[in-house]
Design a protein around this motif. Structure first.
Motif, PDB file in Angstrom:
ATOM      1  N   TYR A  16       6.393  46.232  -3.796  1.00  0.00           N
ATOM      2  CA  TYR A  16       7.375  47.270  -3.463  1.00  0.00           C
ATOM      3  C   TYR A  16       7.535  48.255  -4.624  1.00  0.00           C
ATOM      4  N   MET A  17       7.606  47.739  -5.841  1.00  0.00           N
ATOM      5  CA  MET A  17       7.799  48.599  -7.007  1.00  0.00           C
ATOM      6  C   MET A  17       6.603  49.521  -7.217  1.00  0.00           C
ATOM      7  N   ARG A  18       5.398  49.021  -6.995  1.00  0.00           N
ATOM      8  CA  ARG A  18       4.205  49.865  -7.142  1.00  0.00           C
ATOM      9  C   ARG A  18       4.196  50.983  -6.106  1.00  0.00           C
ATOM     10  N   ARG A  19       4.578  50.636  -4.895  1.00  0.00           N
ATOM     11  CA  ARG A  19       4.589  51.659  -3.838  1.00  0.00           C
ATOM     12  C   ARG A  19       5.610  52.750  -4.125  1.00  0.00           C
ATOM     13  N   ASN A  20       6.698  52.395  -4.809  1.00  0.00           N
ATOM     14  CA  ASN A  20       7.786  53.338  -5.027  1.00  0.00           C
ATOM     15  C   ASN A  20       7.869  53.852  -6.461  1.00  0.00           C
ATOM     16  N   GLY A  21       6.895  53.505  -7.279  1.00  0.00           N
ATOM     17  CA  GLY A  21       6.847  54.037  -8.632  1.00  0.00           C
ATOM     18  C   GLY A  21       7.886  53.463  -9.575  1.00  0.00           C
ATOM     19  N   ALA A  22       8.462  52.291  -9.257  1.00  0.00           N
ATOM     20  CA  ALA A  22       9.470  51.674 -10.117  1.00  0.00           C
ATOM     21  C   ALA A  22       8.793  50.867 -11.222  1.00  0.00           C
ATOM     22  N   ARG A  23       9.347  50.914 -12.419  1.00  0.00           N
ATOM     23  CA  ARG A  23       8.781  50.189 -13.561  1.00  0.00           C
ATOM     24  C   ARG A  23       9.548  48.910 -13.873  1.00  0.00           C
ATOM     25  N   SER A  24      10.829  48.859 -13.504  1.00  0.00           N
ATOM     26  CA  SER A  24      11.606  47.655 -13.790  1.00  0.00           C
ATOM     27  C   SER A  24      12.623  47.410 -12.688  1.00  0.00           C
TER      28      SER A  24
END
Length: 492
Positions: free
Chosen positions: A417-425
């Motif tokens: 999910y974080m990769r798809r949405n550009g989240a780092r933490s």
């Protein structure tokens, strides 16, 4: 398996660093390999072999205390036909799993992690590890950086077992042995052994040492529920794939239902367990007081007795059982409060393990120490206010691997999910309603080792992803299809 690693001035960078090469760490590595094949990761372990507790525990009779069909890895078939496994079989199984699935290439031994430090500015962890040689001597400190830390460190303090508060123990003229640190060269043949304890370690240890010892006296302060069950080969009535699936489902659901029954009808379960014990015991060992616990079933974990080997040990002329309080250890034995004495050449203190989460590894966020005690847990695997760190936790009412695999699935889903949405933490943030709504224990047992550890343990809330994970069938479904983002704060 490689031991090469960088120095602190030129650290390697990984997406994930897994700490611990036991069941939980190995399982997490497999999930990353198969479900996120582009993820860079490494497993760091302070020992010189895989296995965790199964490499540490070498005492006679060491075995699983739960069935292996769910304790084993879901993606690597258990090759033996018995539902209860000896320690040597478990180690053989794990070595086969890491070899066949090429996980061994990702493991670095003798890398004892001492601390991890999160930088909000860089959005990454710095991992510091002490590197030891084959003699266990520390050579240097080295490190790496990672986006995520996964602690597959279990709940046992490998270095410091519980020190039993037994008056005079340090003055005993014979040998004192704790099963957690069983000496490799220890021969107890024809010696008089005093085995102190009544938990899972004592139940598995007694039948093994009784075969060679001259005399074994088991001393228990209070009885434990011991359940004798057949340890037979699996039925071949169905095609193998169907049999494996049915067996896995049965062993996930059945222990959960047993715990529910114990909670709702404790007197009925107590009566059944004491009747079963009476059938296995010799006449000179009555169920009351020797196997009539003071607490209701499953207030503490029940001990499994494959093929009634533990109960049968009391039929041997060289085995006896004492229930009562120890007054003091003497030079050559033990004196009970009622005046009874036990002569001993060796005292074995099977009095429990010291419980600790995180393997005594220091955790810092932006240079500030993070304490486990009293901190809320998100989804059974993350600490409130601590970004990008998960720890593997199993069940008290089922096998350890079921719980740790749920965490691995949560990791895969969350990082995808974080990769798809550009989240780092991702940081769990406990809502005010949860923080003020009361807490529950993370380890819902009343055992001595749990009470001793309460101040060091995090806590659970009463709602949402902050509730305890104690319903294996429902938790399994939630880990795969439930929310993986509720009450998380993301940074881009």
């Amino acid at each position: 398996m490689t031991d090469s690693s960088p120095d602190m001035n030129n650290p390697e960078t990984f997406d994930v660093v897994i700490i611990g090469a036991g069941f939980a760490g190995i399982n997490c590595a497999y999930r990353l390999l198969k479900q996120q094949p582009g993820t860079s990761f490494v497993i760091l372990d302070g020992r010189d072999s895989i296995g965790g507790v199964w490499d540490q525990f070498r005492y006679p009779g060491v075995r699983s205390d739960s069935q292996v069909y769910t304790y084993g890895l879901a993606w690597h078939r258990w090759p033996f036909t018995k539902p209860i496994a000896q320690g040597s079989e478990i180690m053989e199984y794990l070595h086969d799993a890491v070899s066949k699935h090429r996980i061994d290439d990702r493991i670095r031994f003798r890398h004892k992690v001492s601390g991890v430090d999160w930088s909000s500015e860089r959005q990454e962890w710095t991992v510091t590890a002490a590197i030891a040689d084959y003699q266990g001597r520390e050579q240097q400190s080295r490190g790496c950086v990672a986006r995520w830390i996964i602690m597959g460190t279990g709940y046992v303090d490998y270095e410091s077992p519980i020190d039993p508060d037994i008056p005079g123990l340090n003055t005993f003229k014979g040998r004192v042995v704790h099963p957690q640190n069983w000496p490799r060269d220890f021969s107890y043949a024809n010696q008089k052994l005093a085995l102190i304890g009544s938990g899972a370690t004592a139940v598995s240890l007694l039948p093994a040492i009784a075969k060679e010892a001259g005399q074994v006296t088991m001393i228990q302060r209070s009885p434990t529920y011991v359940v004798a069950r057949p340890c037979q080969e699996a039925s071949a009535w169905a095609p193998r794939r169907l049999l494996l699936t049915w067996r896995w489902l049965f062993y996930m659901i059945n222990p959960y239902l047993l715990v529910l029954l114990c909670q709702r009808s404790p007197n009925m379960v107590r009566e059944g367990l004491t009747k079963d014990a009476a059938k296995e015991l010799p006449a000179h060992v009555p169920v009351d007081p020797y196997f009539t616990p003071r607490y209701d079933p499953w207030r503490q974990r029940m001990c499994l007795d494959p093929n009634a080997a533990f109960f049968r040990a009391f039929h041997r002329p060289n085995v006896r059982l004492i229930t009562g309080e120890i007054a003091a250890v003497t030079d050559h034995g033990i004196r009970m409060r009622d005046g009874e004495t036990v002569d001993a050449d060796v005292i074995i203190t099977a009095t429990g393990h010291r419980m600790v989460l995180g393997g005594n590894i220091g955790i810092q966020v932006d240079g500030k120490d993070i304490a486990w005690g009293g901190r809320f847990i998100w989804n059974g695997c993350m600490l409130d206010g601590v970004p990008n760190l998960m720890f593997m936790l199993g069940y008290t009412n089922n096998s350890w691997t079921l719980g740790s695999d749920n965490t691995a699935m949560c990791l895969v889903r969350l990082t995808s999910y974080m990769r798809r949405n550009g989240a780092r933490s991702a940081v769990p943030r406990v809502p005010e309603a949860v923080a003020t709504g009361g807490t529950q224990s993370i380890w819902q047992l009343e055992s001595t080792y749990v009470r001793e550890a309460q101040g060091r343990l995090p806590v659970c809330g009463n709602t949402g992803p902050w509730k305890p994970k104690n319903r294996p069938p429902i938790d399994w479904l939630y880990a795969r299809w439930g929310s993986a983002t509720a009450d998380l704060e993301f940074s881009m």
